[in-house]
Design an enzyme around this catalytic site. Structure first.
Site, PDB file in Angstrom:
ATOM      1  N   SER A 148      16.454  26.510  29.383  1.00 16.84           N
ATOM      2  CA  SER A 148      16.484  25.327  29.972  1.00 16.84           C
ATOM      3  C   SER A 148      14.926  25.093  30.593  1.00 16.84           C
ATOM      4  O   SER A 148      14.320  25.993  30.850  1.00 16.84           O
ATOM      5  CB  SER A 148      17.575  25.163  31.183  1.00 16.84           C
ATOM      6  OG  SER A 148      17.110  24.190  32.001  1.00 16.84           O
ATOM      7  N   TYR A 161      21.188  29.247  38.761  1.00 18.90           N
ATOM      8  CA  TYR A 161      20.934  28.715  37.373  1.00 18.90           C
ATOM      9  C   TYR A 161      19.331  28.792  36.817  1.00 18.90           C
ATOM     10  O   TYR A 161      19.188  29.382  35.804  1.00 18.90           O
ATOM     11  CB  TYR A 161      21.450  27.320  37.192  1.00 18.90           C
ATOM     12  CG  TYR A 161      21.395  26.619  35.946  1.00 18.90           C
ATOM     13  CD1 TYR A 161      22.271  26.772  35.163  1.00 18.90           C
ATOM     14  CD2 TYR A 161      20.213  25.838  35.877  1.00 18.90           C
ATOM     15  CE1 TYR A 161      22.241  26.345  33.693  1.00 18.90           C
ATOM     16  CE2 TYR A 161      20.224  25.120  34.248  1.00 18.90           C
ATOM     17  CZ  TYR A 161      21.035  25.510  33.303  1.00 18.90           C
ATOM     18  OH  TYR A 161      21.156  25.213  32.088  1.00 18.90           O
TER      19      TYR A 161
END
Length: 256
Positions: A148, A161
């Site tokens: 990501s 995350y």
């Protein structure tokens, strides 16, 4: 070499973890349309079967495989079942993941462990099993980790995350270095903001509009924006690429 040969993946056996929905299914669909055989793995039988049915309607060969990336026995069993049904996995897309949104001061140890268990440990163990079998058969292959832009971009309320995806990025480089001599390429894709069930908690309310407004292109990503990069990394077009990170975010990470 012509593009049709360079990007040819016909007959390639591809395992996509978390392949029943979202980005995972979108990438599986692209590869299926280009002749690959797909194994969609995850722990939601309904979404996996729906994905397999959708690929079958396109004329693709696809199977659903139960797998919990937190359990080594299900990982090994999944590879055994794929080999007995389709053949040995040549391309792994390590896509299974979970997200969490909360203030860092409220993040519990249990939540942090759960995010790391799926996003980092799970990705590592699936990659390890794929690599062991590629080495066993002396055939090489391609491992594509889905990270990501948040692996490098700090953002509020996504510390667990973001940390997990940063770990995936470093893991990608380490595995690429160690396995290159075996003909195994390990690369990563860093998507930006795409509207999926995973990003729904982040994009609820005005979130989607705000994120689109911060993007130089003025929009969020759509699933077809990943078609080119997944074809590149799954095919011999990327034969001399390993340890690489490709960002697909419409310039979001440079436009803030």
């Amino acid at each position: 070499m012509q593009a049709s040969e360079l990007f040819d993946i016909s007959g390639e056996i591809v395992l996509v973890t978390g392949g029943g929905t979202g980005i995972g299914f979108a990438m599986a669909r692209t590869l299926a349309l280009n002749g690959a055989k797909l194994a969609l793995a995850g722990n939601d039988p309904d979404s996996l079967q729906a994905g397999v049915d959708a690929l079958a309607e396109l004329g693709a060969e696809a199977i659903s495989i139960p797998m919990d990336v937190r359990r080594d026995d299900t990982i090994c069993d999944a590879f055994d079942r794929i080999e007995s049904t389709l053949g040995p996995v040549g391309v792994l897309i390590n896509n299974a993941g979970i997200a969490h949104r909360d203030k860092a001061t409220r993040l519990t140890r249990e939540t942090l462990r759960n995010v790391m268990s799926v996003n980092v440990e799970g990705a590592f163990m699936v990659a390890q099993e794929a690599a062991r079998r590629m080495m066993r058969d002396d055939r090489g292959g391609s491992i594509i980790n889905i990270s990501s832009v948040l692996s490098e971009m700090p953002q509020r309320q996504v510390s667990a995350y973001g940390a997990s995806k940063a770990a995936v990025s470093q893991m990608t480089r380490c595995l690429a270095l160690e396995w290159a001599k075996h003909g195994i390429r390990v690369n990563e894709i860093r998507p930006g903001w795409f509207e999926t069930s995973l990003t729904a908690p982040f994009l609820k309310g005005p979130g989607a509009k705000v994120m689109a407004g911060q993007n130089p292109t003025g929009r969020l990503g759509n699933m077809h924006d990943l078609d080119g990069v997944v074809l590149l990394l799954a095919s011999k077009a990327s034969a001399y690429m390993t340890g690489s990170s490709i960002t697909v975010d419409g310039g979001h990470s440079i436009g803030r």
